[in-house]
Enzyme design. Structure first.
Site, PDB file in Angstrom:
ATOM      1  N   ASP A  94      70.649  64.251  58.118  1.00  0.00           N
ATOM      2  CA  ASP A  94      69.357  64.222  57.342  1.00  0.00           C
ATOM      3  C   ASP A  94      68.274  64.666  58.505  1.00  0.00           C
ATOM      4  OD1 ASP A  94      67.337  63.554  55.514  1.00  0.00           O
ATOM      5  OD2 ASP A  94      67.121  61.499  56.132  1.00  0.00           O
ATOM      6  N   ASP A 268      73.993  59.386  48.912  1.00  0.00           N
ATOM      7  CA  ASP A 268      74.324  58.682  50.145  1.00  0.00           C
ATOM      8  C   ASP A 268      73.585  57.094  50.307  1.00  0.00           C
ATOM      9  OD1 ASP A 268      71.503  59.952  51.039  1.00  0.00           O
ATOM     10  OD2 ASP A 268      72.164  58.559  52.633  1.00  0.00           O
ATOM     11  N   CYS A 306      91.510  46.267  44.352  1.00  0.00           N
ATOM     12  CA  CYS A 306      90.898  47.307  45.448  1.00  0.00           C
ATOM     13  C   CYS A 306      92.146  47.648  46.280  1.00  0.00           C
ATOM     14  CB  CYS A 306      89.891  46.635  46.039  1.00  0.00           C
ATOM     15  SG  CYS A 306      89.307  47.997  47.381  1.00  0.00           S
ATOM     16  N   CYS A 308      91.759  48.954  49.224  1.00  0.00           N
ATOM     17  CA  CYS A 308      91.339  49.361  50.612  1.00  0.00           C
ATOM     18  C   CYS A 308      92.271  48.287  51.754  1.00  0.00           C
ATOM     19  CB  CYS A 308      89.963  48.922  50.720  1.00  0.00           C
ATOM     20  SG  CYS A 308      89.687  47.136  50.831  1.00  0.00           S
ATOM     21  N   CYS A 311      91.285  44.492  51.401  1.00  0.00           N
ATOM     22  CA  CYS A 311      91.948  43.846  50.385  1.00  0.00           C
ATOM     23  C   CYS A 311      93.461  43.798  50.371  1.00  0.00           C
ATOM     24  CB  CYS A 311      91.347  44.685  48.939  1.00  0.00           C
ATOM     25  SG  CYS A 311      89.707  44.157  48.990  1.00  0.00           S
ATOM     26  N   HIS A 337      85.962  48.022  53.009  1.00  0.00           N
ATOM     27  CA  HIS A 337      85.945  47.556  51.771  1.00  0.00           C
ATOM     28  C   HIS A 337      84.747  48.159  50.892  1.00  0.00           C
ATOM     29  CE1 HIS A 337      86.385  45.757  47.794  1.00  0.00           C
ATOM     30  NE2 HIS A 337      85.207  45.119  47.892  1.00  0.00           N
TER      31      HIS A 337
END
Length: 371
Positions: A94, A268, A306, A308, A311, A337
């Site tokens: 950015d 984002d 989930c 991830c 999880c 997560h």
RNA sequence: GCCUGAUUAGCUCAGUGGUAGAGCAAACGGCUGUUAACCGUUGGGUCGGAGGUUCGAGUCCUUUAUCAGGCG
């Protein structure tokens, strides 16, 4: 640099599009969510953690790296990818425009650039479009942003009109300064607040400068939801079909879906990582605060479906214990997560576009998700 | 046994005659191109006990309990 963005499929029911673009890191699929790593690190996460979230592009910030450690130090490493050891996907920097909003006073903005006081030591600083691009060229991200002003919300029509015109002149200066157009894509940023004619003007004139992609900025700066979605609607019709559309700073799950429906390709947001540090987890039913006592003896994962790392391996009860004990692992597990939650949502969105049922997907999602 | 000091919110402590406070802890909320492991809200006290002086006592006096030091 041409990212070779291609629309794979356009939704028949809304402005959503399934697409892909290309960098030296391979093919990136859109719509996509990009996690934020302001200071050349996604807070609390190692590159391996980031990879485990199935992220692709990640963000970093010109203003912060300009101040510390300085673009020359990053350049000595051979650029941001080497500096932070992120080799999995592209990096986007950015431009520092958001810091005009969050750190500078409107009276310190002039035609030439923006006067800042360093948030680190109070030193007087002056950031110009040329300096932002020069720094971004040295940082070496794959996608860089044109320097813009992100005005306060709400602001007057007159202020916004002057602001977008100045941002357009800055955009031209950015394009002229950009010295690495063969390796770095440069995106222009559309502003204009909640004013339809200013969004239109900003979009048309930014597009006329022929950037490699286009951002919609000045969104999620305090406006209500209805206004937020209008801001997108006012700009999108004037953005070319064959270039990436990037909605800056948006990351609430519902906002992501609504953004895609309106034709946005990439997003984002600091939300997943900030919420994680503040003990919150995204779930399909809304976000939950893991510090709450009710999770003390909850042996279930954050989200049953989930996939991830968090999880698959930890209970809510354990994460609450880490939070109450002020252990840093809590924010790492929650960051993993939350980012995966959003990249997974984008996978579902891509599938829904493919199946032409994104609006139904949205309605089902909203009916469960308590905002 | 004598002398000093302490005793106020779960914890650590302010408050020296005029409506009991802070920090931390607790419960809960907020967070959208990161100045944020942050910010905010709420709950929580017969001021160790018992007497007394005073219009009025956490505050002054007496006594007592407990704790910590010191001297024997």
């Amino acid at each position: 640099m041409n990212l070779n963005y291609k629309v794979i499929k356009k939704s028949s029911e809304c402005s959503a599009r399934l697409g892909e673009f290309e960098t030296i890191y391979g093919i990136s699929k859109t719509p996509m969510f990009m996690p934020v790593g302001t200071q050349a690190t996604v807070k609390n996460l190692s590159p391996e953690d980031i990879i485990s979230t199935k992220s692709d592009v990640i963000l970093s910030n010109t203003y912060h790296l300009w101040l510390r450690p300085g673009e020359d130090i990053v350049d000595m490493h051979g650029g941001l990818h080497n500096f932070m050891n992120y080799k999995n996907g592209p990096i986007l920097t950015d431009c520092g425009g958001f810091q005009v909003f969050s750190l500078a006073n409107p009276k310190d903005i002039s035609e030439e650039g923006v006067k800042f006081k360093s948030h680190i030591n109070g030193e007087s600083l002056f950031l110009t479009p040329e300096e932002s691009i020069r720094v971004q060229n040295k940082l070496g991200a794959d996608i860089i942003m044109s320097f813009d002003e992100c005005p306060y919300y709400p602001c007057t029509f007159k202020y916004m009109e002057n602001s977008i015109e100045r941002t357009l002149r800055w955009a031209k200066r950015c394009k002229e300064t950009h010295s690495k157009s063969s390796t770095q894509a440069l995106f222009g940023i559309v502003q204009g607040g909640e004013f339809p004619e200013l969004r239109k003007k900003s979009a048309i004139e930014t597009v006329a400068l022929n950037f490699d992609g286009y951002s919609i900025g000045g969104v999620s700066v305090g406006e209500d939801n209805e206004t937020k979605y209008k801001m997108i609607d006012y700009a999108i019709p004037y953005l070319p079909e064959d270039k990436i559309r990037y909605l800056m700073g948006v990351g609430d799950p519902i906002d992501l879906i609504e953004g895609v429906i309106r034709g946005v390709d990439i997003f984002d947001c600091v939300l997943p990582t900030r919420l994680a540090r503040h003990n919150n987890a995204f779930t399909k039913y809304g976000k939950i605060n893991l510090r709450n006592k009710k999770y003390m003896d909850d042996l279930s994962p954050l989200d049953n479906e989930c996939d991830c790392y968090t999880c698959k391996n930890y209970t809510k009860s354990y994460i609450r214990h880490l939070i109450v004990s002020q252990e840093m692992l809590a924010s790492r597990l929650l960051s993993i997560h939350n980012i995966r939650f959003l990249t997974s949502l984008m996978e579902e969105i891509r599938l829904a576009i493919k199946n032409d049922n994104l609006l139904e997907f949205r309605d089902n999602y909203i009916s469960k998700y308590k905002k």
